[in-house]
Scaffold this motif. Structure first.
Motif, PDB file in Angstrom:
ATOM      1  N   ASP A 204       0.838  -1.190   0.000  1.00 54.63           N
ATOM      2  CA  ASP A 204       0.000   0.000   0.000  1.00 54.63           C
ATOM      3  C   ASP A 204       0.880   1.250   0.000  1.00 54.63           C
ATOM      4  OD1 ASP A 204       0.932   0.217   2.660  1.00 54.63           O
ATOM      5  OD2 ASP A 204      -0.881  -0.688   3.479  1.00 54.63           O
ATOM      6  N   VAL A 205       0.239   2.408   0.019  1.00 51.91           N
ATOM      7  CA  VAL A 205       0.963   3.678  -0.029  1.00 51.91           C
ATOM      8  C   VAL A 205       1.866   3.837   1.182  1.00 51.91           C
ATOM      9  CG1 VAL A 205       0.673   6.184   0.100  1.00 51.91           C
ATOM     10  CG2 VAL A 205      -0.728   4.841  -1.488  1.00 51.91           C
ATOM     11  N   THR A 206       1.394   3.449   2.354  1.00 60.24           N
ATOM     12  CA  THR A 206       2.189   3.610   3.579  1.00 60.24           C
ATOM     13  C   THR A 206       3.501   2.849   3.479  1.00 60.24           C
ATOM     14  OG1 THR A 206       0.174   3.910   4.891  1.00 60.24           O
ATOM     15  CG2 THR A 206       2.181   3.299   6.079  1.00 60.24           C
ATOM     16  N   GLN A 207       3.433   1.587   3.060  1.00 58.64           N
ATOM     17  CA  GLN A 207       4.659   0.793   2.912  1.00 58.64           C
ATOM     18  C   GLN A 207       5.546   1.361   1.801  1.00 58.64           C
ATOM     19  OE1 GLN A 207       3.871  -3.386   2.416  1.00 58.64           O
ATOM     20  NE2 GLN A 207       2.704  -3.548   4.324  1.00 58.64           N
ATOM     21  N   ALA A 228      -6.460   2.093  -2.194  1.00 53.90           N
ATOM     22  CA  ALA A 228      -7.884   2.228  -1.889  1.00 53.90           C
ATOM     23  C   ALA A 228      -8.166   3.326  -0.876  1.00 53.90           C
ATOM     24  CB  ALA A 228      -8.425   0.892  -1.376  1.00 53.90           C
ATOM     25  N   ARG A 229      -7.161   3.701  -0.086  1.00 52.89           N
ATOM     26  CA  ARG A 229      -7.397   4.657   1.004  1.00 52.89           C
ATOM     27  C   ARG A 229      -6.676   5.985   0.838  1.00 52.89           C
ATOM     28  NH1 ARG A 229      -6.615  -0.240   2.687  1.00 52.89           N
ATOM     29  NH2 ARG A 229      -4.386   0.109   2.980  1.00 52.89           N
ATOM     30  N   ARG A 230      -5.539   5.988   0.121  1.00 48.88           N
ATOM     31  CA  ARG A 230      -4.702   7.173   0.130  1.00 48.88           C
ATOM     32  C   ARG A 230      -4.217   7.527  -1.277  1.00 48.88           C
ATOM     33  NH1 ARG A 230       0.192   6.575   4.255  1.00 48.88           N
ATOM     34  NH2 ARG A 230       0.171   8.856   4.059  1.00 48.88           N
ATOM     35  N   VAL A 231      -4.022   8.823  -1.502  1.00 56.42           N
ATOM     36  CA  VAL A 231      -3.258   9.334  -2.644  1.00 56.42           C
ATOM     37  C   VAL A 231      -2.217  10.285  -2.085  1.00 56.42           C
ATOM     38  CG1 VAL A 231      -3.278  10.829  -4.673  1.00 56.42           C
ATOM     39  CG2 VAL A 231      -5.058   9.115  -4.401  1.00 56.42           C
ATOM     40  N   VAL A 232      -0.963  10.012  -2.386  1.00 58.24           N
ATOM     41  CA  VAL A 232       0.136  10.851  -1.917  1.00 58.24           C
ATOM     42  C   VAL A 232       1.020  11.193  -3.101  1.00 58.24           C
ATOM     43  CG1 VAL A 232       2.174  11.015  -0.437  1.00 58.24           C
ATOM     44  CG2 VAL A 232       0.120   9.867   0.408  1.00 58.24           C
ATOM     45  N   CYS A 233       1.323  12.475  -3.252  1.00 59.22           N
ATOM     46  CA  CYS A 233       2.315  12.939  -4.211  1.00 59.22           C
ATOM     47  C   CYS A 233       3.588  13.211  -3.436  1.00 59.22           C
ATOM     48  CB  CYS A 233       1.825  14.198  -4.905  1.00 59.22           C
ATOM     49  SG  CYS A 233       3.047  14.938  -5.991  1.00 59.22           S
ATOM     50  N   GLN A 248      -7.460  13.182  -3.658  1.00 56.59           N
ATOM     51  CA  GLN A 248      -7.088  13.211  -5.064  1.00 56.59           C
ATOM     52  C   GLN A 248      -5.904  14.155  -5.247  1.00 56.59           C
ATOM     53  OE1 GLN A 248     -10.836  14.390  -6.777  1.00 56.59           O
ATOM     54  NE2 GLN A 248     -10.227  16.524  -6.878  1.00 56.59           N
ATOM     55  N   SER A 249      -5.211  13.993  -6.380  1.00 54.76           N
ATOM     56  CA  SER A 249      -3.990  14.769  -6.618  1.00 54.76           C
ATOM     57  C   SER A 249      -3.768  14.913  -8.111  1.00 54.76           C
ATOM     58  CB  SER A 249      -2.795  14.055  -5.983  1.00 54.76           C
ATOM     59  OG  SER A 249      -1.576  14.686  -6.327  1.00 54.76           O
TER      60      SER A 249
END
Length: 352
Positions: A204-207, A228-233, A248-249
């Protein structure tokens, strides 16, 4: 370009993955290496040869072997399968780093936007154009890879022997990218290989963010991470990282984080295009409904100013592909070449 897209499905240890990739694409990769040295000599201000590039390739190879040894082994397998030298296989991974960046007028580069699945009724999506010079639409390949011992598969868009570019994995993570210019580019892990490492290793994004910060990235870049939970730029400049998060980003080719904005090396002409495309992407996000499907996203990616047409100059960036990634479904929807003129090809991870 709108014929069959080369597709490589491979399983095994890292060397075996590269071996299968190389064997499937051997003739094309040999031709590409022989084409003005991966077309570098059509783009660089002065011609180079393999001997002149040898110290640079060796420095990057040492950095890759230290930081991502699995991808180093896969590069060696690629060389063996394609009938290339190991140095040539590494050069395929390093083209963008060899080109570096020049402060010259440019009409565009990649435009990326993403939405998480955190909004009710909305599935996660990452959509982007791929704008490159060198007329690389003929080098498009889709890779579907399963590394031995890993619980996940990776589905990637690749160009000319690259082991990674953008893509998604069977855990529901998608990663896209944008070129941003600044700082000192140095031997390290090219961002394309970093993306592949994230897809192979993170659920996932965190990992993915935690892994990314352990890598000595070779050059400035912006990555968009979506699940499914996060969008990070996340933007990278000279070993520093800055994150911006939301449901969103959108990103184009200038730094967005205020800590990096003053160090941006984008030229005024390219910045004008970048700002225009960013405004268009943000406006599209505001209008797209939560139930927008891939073809609706392609209608955004295929329209100006986001879609950048060619003018016949191989040195000029133009849109060579557009992709819509649906990580929850394990689907990569792809339009090769100018997306306003090509049809959609769909690739799915079959074993999830």
């Amino acid at each position: 370009m709108d014929g069959a897209i080369p597709y490589v499905r491979a399983e095994g240890d890292p060397y075996a993955l590269g071996l299968q990739h190389g064997r499937r694409r051997a003739a094309a990769l040999q031709d590409f290496v022989g084409d003005s040295l991966c077309r570098l000599n059509l783009l660089l201000p002065r011609p180079v040869d393999e001997a002149a590039l040898a110290p640079t390739v060796a420095a990057y190879r040492a950095a890759i072997e230290a930081a991502v040894p699995d991808l180093a082994a896969e590069t060696e397998g690629l060389a063996a399968g394609a009938g290339l030298s190991v140095a040539q296989a590494y050069l395929l991974q390093l083209r963008r780093e060899v080109l570096g960046y020049r402060k010259v007028p440019s009409a565009g580069d990649c435009t990326t936007y993403a939405r998480s699945g955190a909004v009710p009724g909305q599935e996660p999506v990452l959509a982007q154009t791929v704008d490159l010079n060198g007329d690389l639409d003929d080098q498009i390949t889709v890779l579907d890879l399963a590394r031995s011992g890993s619980p996940r598969r990776s589905l990637l868009l690749s160009f000319g022997g690259l082991l990674g570019y953008l893509g998604l994995n069977s855990s529901g993570l998608a990663v896209g990218l944008n070129l941003v210019l600044g700082g000192r580019w140095r031997p390290g892990v090219p961002p394309y290989l970093a993306i592949r490492h994230l897809l192979d290793s993170a659920d996932d994004v965190t990992q993915a963010l935690a892994l990314l910060r352990t890598l000595p990235l070779a050059s400035s870049r912006s990555l968009t991470l979506c699940d499914a939970r996060r969008v990070v730029c996340v933007e990278h400049l000279d070993g520093e990282w800055r994150e911006t998060e939301g449901t969103q980003s959108a990103h184009t080719n200038h730094f967005l984080h205020p800590d990096f904005a003053a160090r941006d090396e984008i030229n005024v002409f390219a910045r004008r295009s970048s700002v225009k495309r960013l405004d268009a992407a943000r406006a599209a996000l505001a209008e797209l409904g939560a139930d927008a499907g891939p073809e609706r996203h392609f209608s955004v990616l295929a329209a100006p100013p986001i879609c950048v047409p060619g003018n016949g100059d191989v040195r000029r960036e133009r849109t060579v592909a557009a992709a819509v990634l649906l990580p929850a479904r394990g689907e990569l929807h792809l339009r090769p070449g100018d997306p306003s003129k090509s049809s959609t090809h769909i690739f799915r991870l079959e074993h999830r």
